[in-house]
Design a protein around this motif. Sequence first.
Motif, PDB file in Angstrom:
ATOM      1  N   GLY A 297       0.843  -1.188   0.000  1.00  0.00           N
ATOM      2  CA  GLY A 297       0.000   0.000   0.000  1.00  0.00           C
ATOM      3  C   GLY A 297       0.873   1.231   0.000  1.00  0.00           C
ATOM      4  N   CYS A 298       0.285   2.375  -0.310  1.00  0.00           N
ATOM      5  CA  CYS A 298       1.136   3.533  -0.535  1.00  0.00           C
ATOM      6  C   CYS A 298       0.730   4.722   0.322  1.00  0.00           C
ATOM      7  N   LEU A 299       1.542   5.771   0.270  1.00  0.00           N
ATOM      8  CA  LEU A 299       1.279   6.961   1.078  1.00  0.00           C
ATOM      9  C   LEU A 299      -0.040   7.610   0.661  1.00  0.00           C
ATOM     10  N   TRP A 300      -0.362   7.463  -0.631  1.00  0.00           N
ATOM     11  CA  TRP A 300      -1.597   8.061  -1.139  1.00  0.00           C
ATOM     12  C   TRP A 300      -2.817   7.341  -0.535  1.00  0.00           C
ATOM     13  N   CYS A 301      -2.859   5.991  -0.585  1.00  0.00           N
ATOM     14  CA  CYS A 301      -4.024   5.295  -0.001  1.00  0.00           C
ATOM     15  C   CYS A 301      -4.052   5.410   1.515  1.00  0.00           C
ATOM     16  N   ASN A 302      -2.978   5.830   2.139  1.00  0.00           N
ATOM     17  CA  ASN A 302      -2.985   5.942   3.593  1.00  0.00           C
ATOM     18  C   ASN A 302      -3.141   7.386   4.068  1.00  0.00           C
ATOM     19  N   ASP A 387      -7.767  -0.248  -6.189  1.00  0.00           N
ATOM     20  CA  ASP A 387      -8.032   0.649  -7.318  1.00  0.00           C
ATOM     21  C   ASP A 387      -7.264   1.967  -7.187  1.00  0.00           C
ATOM     22  N   CYS A 388      -6.282   2.009  -6.280  1.00  0.00           N
ATOM     23  CA  CYS A 388      -5.458   3.214  -6.120  1.00  0.00           C
ATOM     24  C   CYS A 388      -4.735   3.526  -7.436  1.00  0.00           C
ATOM     25  N   THR A 389      -4.664   4.802  -7.797  1.00  0.00           N
ATOM     26  CA  THR A 389      -3.993   5.173  -9.053  1.00  0.00           C
ATOM     27  C   THR A 389      -2.475   5.020  -8.932  1.00  0.00           C
ATOM     28  N   GLU A 390      -1.964   4.903  -7.710  1.00  0.00           N
ATOM     29  CA  GLU A 390      -0.520   4.818  -7.531  1.00  0.00           C
ATOM     30  C   GLU A 390      -0.056   3.374  -7.334  1.00  0.00           C
ATOM     31  N   CYS A 391      -0.696   2.654  -6.384  1.00  0.00           N
ATOM     32  CA  CYS A 391      -0.194   1.311  -6.067  1.00  0.00           C
ATOM     33  C   CYS A 391      -1.143   0.213  -6.529  1.00  0.00           C
ATOM     34  N   GLY A 392      -2.267   0.588  -7.156  1.00  0.00           N
ATOM     35  CA  GLY A 392      -3.251  -0.408  -7.560  1.00  0.00           C
ATOM     36  C   GLY A 392      -2.814  -1.185  -8.797  1.00  0.00           C
TER      37      GLY A 392
HETATM   38 ZN   LIG Z   1      -2.053   3.387  -3.044  1.00  0.00          ZN
END
Ligand SMILES: [Zn+2]
Length: 415
Positions: A297-302, A387-392
């Motif tokens: 998971g990434c900083l964006w989804c968190n 479905d995150c645009t960064e880590c999905g």
């Molecule tokens: Zn993410």
Amino acid sequence: MLRANFIRDRILECRDEKLAYLAIHNHGGTTSVSFSPDDYASHERGYPALLDVARGVPVGALVFAPRAVAGDIWLPDGTRVELVDGSIIGRRLRRIGPTLPSYAGSIDPDFDRQVRLFGDAGQAILAGATVAIIGLGGVGSLLAEFLSRLGVGHFILIDPERIEGTNRPRVIGATRWNARTWFTRDPWPKWIQRIARNTASYKVDIAARVIRRASKHATIERLKADVLDPKVAKRLLDCDYMFLAADTMRARLLINAIVHQYLIPAVQVGSKVVHDKDSGEITGVHTITRPITPECGCLWCNQLINRAKLQEEAQTERERQAQRYVDEQTIVAPSVITLNAVGAAQAANDFLFYMTGLASDEASTAYMRFDPRKRSVSLDSPRRSWDCTECGIGPKGRLARGDAGKRLPTFHEGD
Ligand SMILES: [Zn+2]
Ligand SMILES: [Zn+2]
């Protein structure tokens, strides 16, 4: 036996998604592996035609044994390359190639006490590793000291700033002369103070000196520029690991994108002192170490990248470039070397155990927050949204897309 139709459909899929087509099988053996004469004959018969269908993406084959891999890759321009080595990423890094490398006699005996932990192979991996340190202030300078003494071989140092007197209590290797301390304060006239500040040493030069003192052999690339400069960001793609020790939202966004798009792990590290705006009372002191890896998971989804702050930073950058900001930023946060040291040491340990393959199976992947006043550690497990645009996963995400993926969030026209 794979049927021709099946292979063609897969290759068309790869072509549409700009992915390489790799056919994978395995052979017996353990620590070495190679293709059989039949394998090679079938590649030579089939791959020229597959390249025609693939139109612009590579095709090839990998063959695995439990601790080895060989590859025969055909590039779009017709050249054919053998795989020299590969990396298996995850909780810890595993380097594999067609045979097990030998390190006999190649390790500096000074590292004896470390080799007893990492082994010759681990020490050689550190010597071959390229790390980027983004931000060479308090945390970054400690990382430069730690990593160079550990025997890391290659450094990319990124920081556009010069040292100031008030940085000196936290920056390893910084002298009063580097900061021009005497001339940057009253009673010297303002114009002398300004010249002194503008001729102070760059933070990357001080860090380079620290590294050189620890290691004669390390290679050091100094970039006196913002990490968001596209030319600088591109250099990060050659790294094995990135240390983010400069805390802006835009730097977080960029590093987060590179981790997932190019599968290069990173760690965000820093310390923070929070106080109550009205009473001035200190309400929190903590050090944070956040591993950013392609699997967790990434900083964006968190929710660790804040849209409003991103916009604010872009605005400030526009003003700075328009020369409306003459002097330094106005917010001065508390900062103390020993707080930074906790985070820097944890980040360096995470790197060590990842690179040398010694990370424990039970190792937590959580973000760590240490409160030195309470002597307590809290762990916060990162979430991942698919479905995150960064880590999905999928063509809309950045995950593993490499150069075929979306543009990196660097500075661009109009910023
Ligand atoms: Zn993410
Ligand atoms: Zn085979």
